[in-house]
Design an enzyme around this catalytic site. Structure first.
Site, PDB file in Angstrom:
ATOM      1  CB  CYS A   1      -2.801  11.602   8.719  1.00  0.00           C
ATOM      2  SG  CYS A   1      -4.299  11.828   7.718  1.00  0.00           S
TER       3      CYS A   1
ATOM      4  N   GLY B   1       1.243  -1.062  -0.246  1.00  0.00           N
ATOM      5  CA  GLY B   1      -0.215   0.077  -0.306  1.00  0.00           C
ATOM      6  C   GLY B   1       0.636   1.352  -0.037  1.00  0.00           C
TER       7      GLY B   1
ATOM      8  CG  HIS C   1      -3.982  15.594   5.089  1.00  0.00           C
ATOM      9  ND1 HIS C   1      -4.758  14.642   3.740  1.00  0.00           N
ATOM     10  CD2 HIS C   1      -4.246  14.406   6.046  1.00  0.00           C
ATOM     11  CE1 HIS C   1      -4.695  13.442   3.915  1.00  0.00           C
ATOM     12  NE2 HIS C   1      -4.858  13.423   5.258  1.00  0.00           N
TER      13      HIS C   1
END
Ligand code: A2P
Length: 347
Positions: free
Chosen positions: A130, A14, A243
Site C-alpha cells: 500500500c 477481511g 496512510h
C-alpha cells in the site's frame, strides 16, 4: 458481446475483501459469478452483494474450478498455498500479499504507472504494498519529466494495513483509555491509540524493517529502475484507514514547484490539495473513501537545489489495495488477458 467473468475473492471477510466486494458492486466490472472464500472460521457466514446474501465458503482444493479470476487478500502464507492451485485450475490470480511481488516473472503493477507489465503474465499478478502504490502514483508523473535520482520517504501508516482486527483494536484501546482503563494489545505489539511506533515488521541486518524494504524494492521494480536510490522510515499512527507520506525527491535537474503542480494536476489517480491561504492540505480523514491519492504541500527543498518536498494521503484499503487490484482486473479484461496463463496474449 462483452465477455463476463467468474470471480472469487479469497479473504472476502477481511478489510480489503469487504472493499473488493463493494468495488465489484459499484464499478462496472463484467461479472458472471462471484464466490466468497475465507478460512474455516467463516464457514456459515453470508455477506451482502447486489441485494442478495452470498455464502462464505472455506477455501479448499475445489474452490477454483470454473473460476476465471481470483482476487486474493488473505495474507502471504495463504497466497503461497492457494495461488498456484488456482492458476493450475485455470484462473488468473491478482494477489494482494507480498508472496510473489519480487519474483521476476510476476508483474507488479500500478495501472497508472506500468500497465504494460501485464502483457506477459503467467497467471499470477502482484498488487504492490500500500505505501508503495501511494508513493508510486505521486512520484511517477514527476519522474517522467524531471528524472528522480533519490527518494527519502517517511510514512504515517493507519491501522487498516494490519487488517480488520487491527482497526477494531485501536477503537477498543481508545475506549479503554478514555475510561481510564489499560489498553489491551493483541494484533499490535504496543497500544496504538494515542500513540505511534515505528513499523513493527521484522528488521534486516541494516536495521530496516520489511515495510521500508518493500518501498525500496517494489518501487524499483514498478519503475523499472533497479538503481533508484530510496530510503524510508515507516511509522504506524492511530489513524483508521488512510496512510500519509512525506516524500523528499532529488531530481537530476531542478524541477520548479509550479511545474510539479501542473504535472500533478493532470496526472491520473491524483487530486492536488494545495490551499496555502487556508492552510488546507491532504489529511487522512479527507482521503478516506476516496479513489484518488491526495497530494499537496509541494515545496522547493531549501537544503538542495534539485530537491522537492511533497506530502500525500491515500486510502490504504482502497487505492492502496482493493481499488488497485480491481483496476488491474479491469485492464486484464480490456486487454483480453483474463484467461489461463498459457493462453494469455495481449491484444
Ligand atoms: P477469516 O475471516 O475466515 O479469518 P484482514 O487482513 O482484514 O485481517 O483479513 C484477512 C482475510 O484473510 C479474512 O477474510 C480471513 O478469513 C482470510 N484468511 C486468513 N487466513 C486464512 C486462511 N488460512 N485461509 C483462507 N482465508 C484466510
Amino acid at each position: 458481446m462483452q465477455k463476463s467473468y467468474r470471480v472469487a475473492i479469497l479473504g472476502a471477510t477481511g478489510a480489503v475483501g469487504v472493499e473488493l466486494l463493494e468495488l465489484l458492486q459499484n464499478r462496472s466490472f463484467p461479472l458472471k459469478d462471484l464466490k466468497l472464500l475465507a478460512s474455516p472460521r467463516s464457514a456459515g457466514r453470508t455477506m451482502p452483494f447486489q441485494g442478495e446474501r452470498l455464502p462464505v465458503e472455506p477455501v479448499s482444493d475445489c474452490s477454483f474450478t470454473n473460476v476465471d479470476l481470483v482476487l486474493a487478500s488473505a495474507g502471504s502464507s495463504t497466497s503461497k498455498t492457494w495461488a498456484p492451485v488456482a492458476v493450475e485450475a485455470g484462473a488468473v490470480v491478482i494477489d494482494n500479499s507480498s508472496a510473489f511481488r519480487l519474483e521476476a516473472q510476476v508483474p507488479l503493477v500500478v495501472p497508472e504507472v506500468n500497465p504494460e507489465a501485464l502483457n506477459n503474465h503467467r497467471g499470477i499478478i502482484a498488487n504492490p504494498n500500500c505505501t508503495t502504490i501511494l508513493m508510486a502514483i505521486a512520484v511517477w508523473p514527476l519522474h517522467q519529466v524531471g528524472v528522480v535520482k533519490r527518494i527519502v520517504a517517511a510514512t504515517y501508516q493507519s491501522a487498516s494495513g494490519a487488517g480488520a482486527r487491527a482497526m477494531e483494536e485501536v477503537k477498543t484501546q481508545a475506549h479503554a483509555i478514555l475510561q481510564g482503563r489499560r489498553p489491551e494489545t493483541e494484533v499490535f505489539p504496543y497500544p496504538l491509540a494515542f500513540n505511534l511506533f515505528p513499523h513493527n515488521s521484522p528488521l534486516n541486518h541494516l536495521g530496516y524493517c520489511e515495510e521500508e524494504m518493500k518501498m525500496v524494492n517494489e518501487t524499483r521494480k514498478i519503475f523499472g529502475a533497479a538503481d533508484l536510490r530510496i530510503t524510508a522510515t515507516c511509522v504506524r499512527v492511530p489513524v483508521l484507514r488512510a496512510h500519509s507520506e512525506a516524500i523528499n525527491l532529488e531530481f537530476e535537474t531542478p524541477l520548479t514547484v509550479e511545474a510539479a503542480k501542473e504535472i500533478l494536476k493532470s496526472a491520473p489517480g491524483i487530486k492536488l490539495v494545495e490551499d496555502q491561504i487556508a492552510n488546507h492540505f491532504p489529511m487522512p480523514i479527507e482521503a478516506t473513501g476516496q479513489d484518488e491519492v491526495l497530494v499537496g504541500r509541494i515545496r522547493q527543498d531549501i537544503s538542495h537545489p534539485c530537491g522537492l518536498e511533497i506530502w500525500l494521503c491515500g486510502d490504504q484499503i482502497r487505492k492502496g489495495a482493493a481499488l488497485n487490484a480491481v483496476q488491474i482486473a479491469e485492464l486484464l479484461a480490456a486487454k483480453n488477458l483474463l484467461q489461463p496463463a498459457n493462453m494469455a496474449v495481449s491484444s
